[in-house]
Design a protein around this motif. Structure first.
Motif, PDB file in Angstrom:
ATOM      1  N   GLY A 382       0.736  -1.309  -0.005  1.00 63.79           N
ATOM      2  CA  GLY A 382      -0.009  -0.098  -0.048  1.00 63.79           C
ATOM      3  C   GLY A 382       0.751   1.311   0.000  1.00 63.79           C
ATOM      4  N   ARG A 383       2.289   1.237  -0.289  1.00 60.47           N
ATOM      5  CA  ARG A 383       2.869   2.481  -0.489  1.00 60.47           C
ATOM      6  C   ARG A 383       2.771   3.015  -1.890  1.00 60.47           C
ATOM      7  N   SER A 384       1.487   3.481  -1.950  1.00 62.28           N
ATOM      8  CA  SER A 384       1.215   4.026  -3.472  1.00 62.28           C
ATOM      9  C   SER A 384      -0.136   4.996  -3.239  1.00 62.28           C
ATOM     10  N   TRP A 385      -0.418   5.777  -4.389  1.00 63.28           N
ATOM     11  CA  TRP A 385      -1.087   6.665  -4.367  1.00 63.28           C
ATOM     12  C   TRP A 385      -2.005   6.907  -5.700  1.00 63.28           C
ATOM     13  N   LEU A 386      -3.004   7.260  -6.162  1.00 61.53           N
ATOM     14  CA  LEU A 386      -3.706   7.263  -7.442  1.00 61.53           C
ATOM     15  C   LEU A 386      -3.580   8.719  -7.717  1.00 61.53           C
ATOM     16  N   ALA A 387      -3.455   8.926  -9.136  1.00 63.44           N
ATOM     17  CA  ALA A 387      -3.457  10.273  -9.796  1.00 63.44           C
ATOM     18  C   ALA A 387      -4.314  10.028 -11.235  1.00 63.44           C
ATOM     19  N   GLU A 388      -4.837  11.263 -11.586  1.00 65.17           N
ATOM     20  CA  GLU A 388      -5.413  11.359 -12.844  1.00 65.17           C
ATOM     21  C   GLU A 388      -4.624  11.415 -13.982  1.00 65.17           C
ATOM     22  N   SER A 389      -3.433  12.048 -13.738  1.00 64.87           N
ATOM     23  CA  SER A 389      -2.295  12.381 -14.814  1.00 64.87           C
ATOM     24  C   SER A 389      -1.159  12.503 -14.271  1.00 64.87           C
ATOM     25  N   ALA A 390       0.058  12.536 -14.978  1.00 61.68           N
ATOM     26  CA  ALA A 390       1.284  12.650 -14.478  1.00 61.68           C
ATOM     27  C   ALA A 390       1.498  14.165 -13.978  1.00 61.68           C
ATOM     28  N   ALA A 391       0.758  15.226 -14.243  1.00 60.37           N
ATOM     29  CA  ALA A 391       0.806  16.540 -13.927  1.00 60.37           C
ATOM     30  C   ALA A 391       0.526  16.547 -12.076  1.00 60.37           C
ATOM     31  N   VAL A 392      -0.247  15.483 -11.548  1.00 61.18           N
ATOM     32  CA  VAL A 392      -0.597  15.588 -10.293  1.00 61.18           C
ATOM     33  C   VAL A 392       0.599  14.996  -9.441  1.00 61.18           C
ATOM     34  N   GLN A 393       0.730  15.940  -8.483  1.00 64.88           N
ATOM     35  CA  GLN A 393       2.067  15.635  -7.565  1.00 64.88           C
ATOM     36  C   GLN A 393       1.350  15.618  -6.083  1.00 64.88           C
ATOM     37  N   LEU A 394       1.443  14.537  -5.409  1.00 67.68           N
ATOM     38  CA  LEU A 394       1.158  14.392  -3.856  1.00 67.68           C
ATOM     39  C   LEU A 394       2.427  13.981  -2.944  1.00 67.68           C
ATOM     40  N   ASP A 395       2.583  14.719  -1.818  1.00 66.16           N
ATOM     41  CA  ASP A 395       3.400  14.152  -0.833  1.00 66.16           C
ATOM     42  C   ASP A 395       2.757  14.186   0.356  1.00 66.16           C
ATOM     43  N   PHE A 396       2.291  12.886   0.958  1.00 68.99           N
ATOM     44  CA  PHE A 396       1.639  12.783   2.188  1.00 68.99           C
ATOM     45  C   PHE A 396       2.164  12.122   3.264  1.00 68.99           C
ATOM     46  N   THR A 397       2.333  12.707   4.470  1.00 60.85           N
ATOM     47  CA  THR A 397       3.264  12.067   5.485  1.00 60.85           C
ATOM     48  C   THR A 397       2.453  12.466   6.900  1.00 60.85           C
ATOM     49  N   VAL A 398       2.752  11.836   7.981  1.00 57.90           N
ATOM     50  CA  VAL A 398       2.580  12.194   9.153  1.00 57.90           C
ATOM     51  C   VAL A 398       3.858  12.054  10.096  1.00 57.90           C
ATOM     52  N   SER A 399       3.671  13.100  11.191  1.00 55.50           N
ATOM     53  CA  SER A 399       4.784  13.200  12.057  1.00 55.50           C
ATOM     54  C   SER A 399       4.536  13.339  13.442  1.00 55.50           C
ATOM     55  N   GLY A 400       5.177  12.785  14.655  1.00 55.06           N
ATOM     56  CA  GLY A 400       4.675  12.924  15.964  1.00 55.06           C
ATOM     57  C   GLY A 400       5.674  12.288  16.810  1.00 55.06           C
ATOM     58  N   GLY A 401       5.909  12.812  18.002  1.00 55.08           N
ATOM     59  CA  GLY A 401       6.869  11.914  18.755  1.00 55.08           C
ATOM     60  C   GLY A 401       8.370  11.885  18.133  1.00 55.08           C
ATOM     61  N   GLY A 402       8.722  12.473  17.387  1.00 57.65           N
ATOM     62  CA  GLY A 402      10.121  12.350  16.885  1.00 57.65           C
ATOM     63  C   GLY A 402      10.157  11.590  15.865  1.00 57.65           C
ATOM     64  N   GLN A 403       8.888  11.143  15.168  1.00 54.38           N
ATOM     65  CA  GLN A 403       9.087  10.040  14.004  1.00 54.38           C
ATOM     66  C   GLN A 403       8.277  10.428  13.163  1.00 54.38           C
ATOM     67  N   GLN A 404       8.190   9.941  11.913  1.00 56.15           N
ATOM     68  CA  GLN A 404       7.530  10.140  10.573  1.00 56.15           C
ATOM     69  C   GLN A 404       7.196   9.157   9.758  1.00 56.15           C
ATOM     70  N   ALA A 405       6.077   8.943   9.165  1.00 58.17           N
ATOM     71  CA  ALA A 405       5.658   8.014   8.343  1.00 58.17           C
ATOM     72  C   ALA A 405       5.058   8.297   7.109  1.00 58.17           C
ATOM     73  N   GLY A 406       5.141   7.413   6.326  1.00 58.09           N
ATOM     74  CA  GLY A 406       4.632   7.622   4.768  1.00 58.09           C
ATOM     75  C   GLY A 406       3.523   6.847   4.452  1.00 58.09           C
ATOM     76  N   ILE A 407       2.955   6.972   3.190  1.00 59.90           N
ATOM     77  CA  ILE A 407       1.699   6.366   2.877  1.00 59.90           C
ATOM     78  C   ILE A 407       1.966   4.840   2.736  1.00 59.90           C
TER      79      ILE A 407
END
Length: 494
Positions: A382-407
């Motif tokens: 599930g390390r993935s996201w969906l887009a309507e075209s290559a023009a669409v950009q997305l960076d989605f993350t969460v952070s807390g307690g000195g840590q970070q996680a991604g999709i």
């Protein structure tokens, strides 16, 4: 000419709720050259099995087999299904469920004829020697009008030397011009060519995929492996081509993606017997591939996915231009998430014809390399996201307690730890960005004319078990999807 009615057919076992029947067959005598044609005709009544097998006894010395078929299409009342009938063929190695050695091709209802020889075959069919023995033409009455379906099958055998054997040319396993190491790769994993019911040639599909900015595609022809054996003729250095098959059953479609070249998956069963479905999903997994629940709410007979989601690795929540069926798929997928079942979302164009846009949508996956194993690992996680075209950009993350996680990852923060959810978007003017958790939409912001925005929201693991993001744009009365990310999980539980 041979003809037959139901009383002369032999019923065969075909799994729970799926019967098959044997039609009257034909036999040919050997000869030194030339060709000979035999014809079988008859009527199929509305209450019929899913599959019929027409035996063809082929003698030695045959160079080529040609089959042509036709059936009537009488008028039916509004709301009543008319006649539609598929066709394929099995060789003398057998036609039993799962017998890949016997499979020689399938074209569904897309073609009214096909040809097979040692050197070449009609797309959808497998070139190879015409070995002597009992072959079986398979007819699949997809829908049958109340008046019945009158069919005719013409089988022509041509005698003579076999000719030069066909040499498979599968696609290479890498595309060095696009491999960027660990990176986000864009791919469309549900596509068709003339090898099933598509209108694009392989060359045209490659050109359109490159123009759309894709790094990889998956070839998923309906019920046949023929394209897998020729992609090497068309594969450029800047596009990775993976093998697949859209397993097209009477209970829905499930693309098997990332298969070794030459892998065929059977489709002659329904959801009524889950043992068959599990048997062939197990086959896909042993081969290193993934199972996709395709267009779960497609509004056509046999298209809606009726099988168990727990056996699928991916669910295709977005198929082609956004519509009500996709909305239903996302709602259902979100419901699975809320119930504690994570089946990663995927989006594909399912493009068949030049008028259908490749990569609308596509999936952007984080992988260690642009190779089959790494791409499939990213999709399955599930390390993935969906887009309507290559023009669409997305960076989605969460952070807390000195840590970070991604999709597709987990942030193992304590229940009282504040978590910052951040979505950075680009190329999406006129849209809104919405952050959701298991309770539904939690935070929404519009995106201006620049098409770029950074959206933040704070939550806690005690309130949000997971978070995900959607980017949408009003279009034609719909709140159309522009981008959708798989979730990020919060907390130490699962």
């Amino acid at each position: 000419m041979s003809s037959g009615d139901f009383s002369r057919r032999t019923l065969l076992a075909g799994g729970a709720g799926v019967a098959a029947a044997m039609l009257p067959g034909v036999a040919f005598a050997g000869q030194d050259g030339g060709s000979r044609t035999r014809t079988v005709a008859g009527t199929l009544k509305p209450d019929v099995p899913d599959w019929y097998y027409l035996p063809v006894d082929v003698p030695r010395g045959v160079r080529q087999i040609d089959v042509a078929y036709s059936y009537d299409k009488p008028s039916v009342p509004a709301g009543t299904r008319g006649n539609a009938c598929d066709i394929g063929i099995f060789g003398p190695e057998g036609y039993e469920l799962g017998n890949a050695r016997g499979f020689r091709g399938w074209s569904g209802g897309f073609r009214d004829r096909f040809s097979i020889s040692a050197s070449e075959a009609t797309p959808g069919y497998l070139a190879g020697l015409i070995t002597p023995g009992r072959w079986h033409v398979i007819l699949g009455p997809y829908t049958v009008a109340p008046q019945g379906l009158n069919y005719r099958v013409d089988i022509t055998l041509t005698f003579g030397p076999a000719g030069t054997p066909f040499e498979p040319e599968p696609a290479p396993e890498s595309a060095p011009a696009r491999d960027r190491g660990r990176a986000w790769y864009r791919g469309d994993s549900h596509l068709h060519t003339v090898h099933s019911d598509g209108r694009r040639t392989p060359e045209q599909l490659v050109a359109d995929a490159r123009a759309a900015g894709l790094d990889f595609i998956v070839s998923t022809e309906h019920n046949t492996s023929s394209a897998q054996l020729v992609w090497g003729r068309y594969a450029p250095a800047d596009l990775l081509i993976l093998n697949g098959e859209e397993v097209t059953t009477r209970s829905g479609h499930w693309p098997a993606i990332g298969l070794p070249a030459g892998t065929w998956i059977d489709w002659r069963y329904r959801a009524a017997d889950p043992r068959d479905f599990r048997r062939f999903t197990d086959q896909v997994h042993r081969a290193g591939g993934l199972v996709t629940a395709a267009h779960p709410f497609a509004n056509c007979f046999g298209c809606t996915y009726e099988f168990a989601h727990e056996l699928a690795d991916l669910v295709e929540v977005w198929n082609g231009p956004w519509g009500a069926e996709d909305e239903a798929s996302v709602v259902h997928w979100d419901g699975l998430l809320r119930g504690g079942r994570f089946v990663p979302a995927i989006g594909n164009s399912d493009a068949h014809n030049p008028g259908q846009q490749v990569a609308l949508p596509h999936t952007v996956v984080l992988a260690d390399r642009l190779r089959r194993e790494e791409l499939l690992a990213g999709l399955k996680a599930g390390r993935s996201w969906l887009a309507e075209s290559a023009a669409v950009q997305l960076d989605f993350t969460v952070s807390g307690g000195g840590q970070q996680a991604g999709i597709g990852e987990r942030l193992p923060a304590g229940t009282g730890t504040p978590v910052t959810v951040e979505a950075v978007v680009g190329g999406v003017p006129g849209t809104t960005v919405t952050i959701l958790d298991q309770l539904g939409p939690q935070h929404t912001e519009p995106v201006g004319d620049s098409g770029a925005a950074t959206v933040r929201w704070t939550t806690y693991p005690r309130y949000s078990r997971w978070v995900r993001v959607e980017v949408r744009r009003p279009s034609g009365g719909l709140n159309a999807m522009v981008a959708l990310a798989n979730p990020i999980f919060l907390g130490t539980g699962r």
